[in-house]
Design a protein around this motif. Structure first.
Motif, PDB file in Angstrom:
ATOM      1  N   PRO A 167       3.542 -16.629  -7.279  1.00  0.00           N
ATOM      2  CA  PRO A 167       3.368 -17.851  -8.213  1.00  0.00           C
ATOM      3  C   PRO A 167       2.042 -17.399  -9.331  1.00  0.00           C
ATOM      4  O   PRO A 167       2.077 -17.920 -10.391  1.00  0.00           O
ATOM      5  CB  PRO A 167       2.919 -19.031  -7.576  1.00  0.00           C
ATOM      6  CG  PRO A 167       2.560 -18.546  -6.148  1.00  0.00           C
ATOM      7  CD  PRO A 167       3.313 -17.323  -5.791  1.00  0.00           C
ATOM      8  N   TYR A 168       1.327 -16.622  -8.878  1.00  0.00           N
ATOM      9  CA  TYR A 168       0.123 -15.983  -9.466  1.00  0.00           C
ATOM     10  C   TYR A 168       0.032 -14.703 -10.492  1.00  0.00           C
ATOM     11  O   TYR A 168      -0.793 -14.426 -11.034  1.00  0.00           O
ATOM     12  CB  TYR A 168      -1.115 -16.183  -8.723  1.00  0.00           C
ATOM     13  CG  TYR A 168      -1.438 -17.374  -8.107  1.00  0.00           C
ATOM     14  CD1 TYR A 168      -1.804 -18.665  -9.079  1.00  0.00           C
ATOM     15  CD2 TYR A 168      -1.273 -17.751  -6.828  1.00  0.00           C
ATOM     16  CE1 TYR A 168      -1.951 -19.941  -8.070  1.00  0.00           C
ATOM     17  CE2 TYR A 168      -1.240 -18.760  -6.191  1.00  0.00           C
ATOM     18  CZ  TYR A 168      -1.679 -19.867  -6.946  1.00  0.00           C
ATOM     19  OH  TYR A 168      -1.811 -21.241  -6.123  1.00  0.00           O
ATOM     20  N   LEU A 169       1.271 -14.242 -10.273  1.00  0.00           N
ATOM     21  CA  LEU A 169       1.317 -12.951 -10.749  1.00  0.00           C
ATOM     22  C   LEU A 169       1.547 -12.817 -12.382  1.00  0.00           C
ATOM     23  O   LEU A 169       0.652 -11.947 -12.917  1.00  0.00           O
ATOM     24  CB  LEU A 169       2.655 -12.219 -10.134  1.00  0.00           C
ATOM     25  CG  LEU A 169       2.966 -10.824 -10.578  1.00  0.00           C
ATOM     26  CD1 LEU A 169       1.670 -10.009  -9.779  1.00  0.00           C
ATOM     27  CD2 LEU A 169       4.312 -10.336  -9.789  1.00  0.00           C
ATOM     28  N   PRO A 170       1.916 -14.098 -13.079  1.00  0.00           N
ATOM     29  CA  PRO A 170       1.651 -13.986 -14.527  1.00  0.00           C
ATOM     30  C   PRO A 170       0.154 -14.052 -14.994  1.00  0.00           C
ATOM     31  O   PRO A 170      -0.187 -13.727 -15.906  1.00  0.00           O
ATOM     32  CB  PRO A 170       2.316 -15.361 -14.838  1.00  0.00           C
ATOM     33  CG  PRO A 170       3.250 -15.471 -13.795  1.00  0.00           C
ATOM     34  CD  PRO A 170       2.865 -14.952 -12.485  1.00  0.00           C
ATOM     35  N   LEU A 171      -0.739 -14.612 -14.064  1.00  0.00           N
ATOM     36  CA  LEU A 171      -2.201 -14.526 -14.190  1.00  0.00           C
ATOM     37  C   LEU A 171      -2.897 -13.349 -13.818  1.00  0.00           C
ATOM     38  O   LEU A 171      -4.158 -13.251 -13.852  1.00  0.00           O
ATOM     39  CB  LEU A 171      -2.724 -15.837 -13.504  1.00  0.00           C
ATOM     40  CG  LEU A 171      -1.992 -17.126 -13.736  1.00  0.00           C
ATOM     41  CD1 LEU A 171      -2.661 -18.258 -13.002  1.00  0.00           C
ATOM     42  CD2 LEU A 171      -2.376 -17.353 -15.251  1.00  0.00           C
ATOM     43  N   GLY A 172      -2.198 -12.234 -13.308  1.00  0.00           N
ATOM     44  CA  GLY A 172      -2.937 -11.083 -12.815  1.00  0.00           C
ATOM     45  C   GLY A 172      -3.272 -11.001 -11.574  1.00  0.00           C
ATOM     46  O   GLY A 172      -3.835 -10.195 -11.119  1.00  0.00           O
ATOM     47  N   ALA A 173      -2.684 -11.765 -10.728  1.00  0.00           N
ATOM     48  CA  ALA A 173      -3.178 -12.010  -9.128  1.00  0.00           C
ATOM     49  C   ALA A 173      -1.950 -11.841  -8.373  1.00  0.00           C
ATOM     50  O   ALA A 173      -1.059 -12.495  -8.721  1.00  0.00           O
ATOM     51  CB  ALA A 173      -3.900 -13.583  -8.976  1.00  0.00           C
ATOM     52  N   LEU A 174      -2.216 -11.189  -7.556  1.00  0.00           N
ATOM     53  CA  LEU A 174      -1.040 -10.791  -6.429  1.00  0.00           C
ATOM     54  C   LEU A 174      -1.465 -11.474  -5.008  1.00  0.00           C
ATOM     55  O   LEU A 174      -2.562 -11.303  -4.610  1.00  0.00           O
ATOM     56  CB  LEU A 174      -0.828  -9.296  -6.098  1.00  0.00           C
ATOM     57  CG  LEU A 174       0.073  -8.819  -5.367  1.00  0.00           C
ATOM     58  CD1 LEU A 174       1.430  -9.017  -5.723  1.00  0.00           C
ATOM     59  CD2 LEU A 174       0.065  -7.374  -4.913  1.00  0.00           C
ATOM     60  N   VAL A 175      -0.528 -12.361  -4.539  1.00  0.00           N
ATOM     61  CA  VAL A 175      -0.836 -12.921  -3.240  1.00  0.00           C
ATOM     62  C   VAL A 175      -0.376 -12.069  -2.373  1.00  0.00           C
ATOM     63  O   VAL A 175       0.651 -11.230  -2.324  1.00  0.00           O
ATOM     64  CB  VAL A 175       0.139 -14.259  -3.082  1.00  0.00           C
ATOM     65  CG1 VAL A 175       0.177 -14.773  -1.800  1.00  0.00           C
ATOM     66  CG2 VAL A 175      -0.009 -15.317  -4.114  1.00  0.00           C
ATOM     67  N   TRP A 176      -1.076 -11.785  -1.161  1.00  0.00           N
ATOM     68  CA  TRP A 176      -1.308 -10.613  -0.426  1.00  0.00           C
ATOM     69  C   TRP A 176      -1.112 -10.926   1.014  1.00  0.00           C
ATOM     70  O   TRP A 176      -1.775 -11.168   1.918  1.00  0.00           O
ATOM     71  CB  TRP A 176      -2.562  -9.793  -0.449  1.00  0.00           C
ATOM     72  CG  TRP A 176      -2.474  -8.381   0.340  1.00  0.00           C
ATOM     73  CD1 TRP A 176      -2.898  -8.286   1.545  1.00  0.00           C
ATOM     74  CD2 TRP A 176      -2.043  -7.254  -0.258  1.00  0.00           C
ATOM     75  NE1 TRP A 176      -2.730  -6.960   1.982  1.00  0.00           N
ATOM     76  CE2 TRP A 176      -2.116  -6.138   0.761  1.00  0.00           C
ATOM     77  CE3 TRP A 176      -1.627  -6.703  -1.502  1.00  0.00           C
ATOM     78  CZ2 TRP A 176      -2.185  -4.849   0.459  1.00  0.00           C
ATOM     79  CZ3 TRP A 176      -1.425  -5.649  -1.532  1.00  0.00           C
ATOM     80  CH2 TRP A 176      -1.399  -4.477  -0.614  1.00  0.00           C
ATOM     81  N   PRO A 177       0.433 -11.113   1.505  1.00  0.00           N
ATOM     82  CA  PRO A 177       0.721 -11.674   2.872  1.00  0.00           C
ATOM     83  C   PRO A 177       0.887 -10.486   3.465  1.00  0.00           C
ATOM     84  O   PRO A 177       1.766 -10.088   4.048  1.00  0.00           O
ATOM     85  CB  PRO A 177       2.028 -12.245   2.414  1.00  0.00           C
ATOM     86  CG  PRO A 177       2.576 -11.613   1.480  1.00  0.00           C
ATOM     87  CD  PRO A 177       1.551 -11.099   0.432  1.00  0.00           C
ATOM     88  N   LYS A 178      -0.546  -9.807   4.079  1.00  0.00           N
ATOM     89  CA  LYS A 178      -0.366  -8.528   5.123  1.00  0.00           C
ATOM     90  C   LYS A 178       0.231  -8.999   6.252  1.00  0.00           C
ATOM     91  O   LYS A 178      -0.519 -10.073   7.129  1.00  0.00           O
ATOM     92  CB  LYS A 178      -1.756  -8.055   4.958  1.00  0.00           C
ATOM     93  CG  LYS A 178      -1.735  -6.841   6.021  1.00  0.00           C
ATOM     94  CD  LYS A 178      -3.100  -6.419   6.454  1.00  0.00           C
ATOM     95  CE  LYS A 178      -3.278  -5.324   7.506  1.00  0.00           C
ATOM     96  NZ  LYS A 178      -2.599  -5.672   8.574  1.00  0.00           N
TER      97      LYS A 178
END
Length: 192
Positions: A167-178
């Protein structure tokens, strides 16, 4: 043949690395200006490969560095081919002697100021320990295979992350579910 000259100031340190970069730049510039597809073919051999592995090992290189020189690579948009990586340097010199072909030795090959020369002069000592040119070249080849596997695993990991809801990719942030099972080397490569 074509002789190309490095004009301008030379660095006080890192001379061999700078010279290598300039050599490839000059050759690549020429190759791109040539008609048709052109590749740069080098005389790098198994001895050069072994020296590269030793120098990178001394720096604590990881798999990518220890994979050393590859038979085919690209630099500045030009293919670099190294068809002699499986042939020892002395074998090549013997061949040239056998056909009566002279060659020119770079005078810097005897200058102990350079790391590669110091590594070359220690060839007998490392061979006595089993660190022969052939053994080191084999290790580089195996590291290259490992790098390929790591790149595939990293690509798959990135696809799994990017395929998840972001959801935050358009804002330049990647959710990192490692996932806990992801190897650290794959995570490091993904971050890179």
């Amino acid at each position: 043949h074509r002789i190309m000259t490095w004009a301008g100031a030379k660095p006080a340190t890192g001379l061999q690395a700078a010279a290598r970069d300039v050599r490839y730049r000059l050759m690549a510039d020429w190759a791109r200006s040539a008609a048709g597809r052109v590749a740069i073919v080098t005389g790098h051999n198994m001895t050069d490969q072994a020296e590269t592995v030793m120098m990178r090992l001394a720096r604590g290189s990881g798999p990518d560095g220890l994979a050393a020189m590859q038979p085919l690579s690209e630099r500045a948009g030009v293919v670099i081919a190294r068809p002699l990586l499986g042939v020892g340097g002395e074998v090549l010199r013997e061949y040239l002697r056998g056909i009566g072909q002279a060659w020119i030795e770079d005078p810097s090959n005897d200058c102990m100021d350079f790391e590669r020369v110091r590594v070359r002069k220690a060839a007998g000592a490392r061979a006595a320990l089993g660190l022969t040119d052939a053994a080191l070249a084999l290790a580089a080849s195996r590291m290259a295979r490992a790098v390929t596997a790591l790149e595939v695993a990293t690509d798959e990991f990135m696809e799994s992350i990017l395929g998840a809801q972001q959801p935050y990719l358009p804002l330049g942030a990647l959710v990192w579910p490692k996932p806990a099972s992801t190897p650290e080397e794959v995570v490091v490569r993904a971050l890179g």
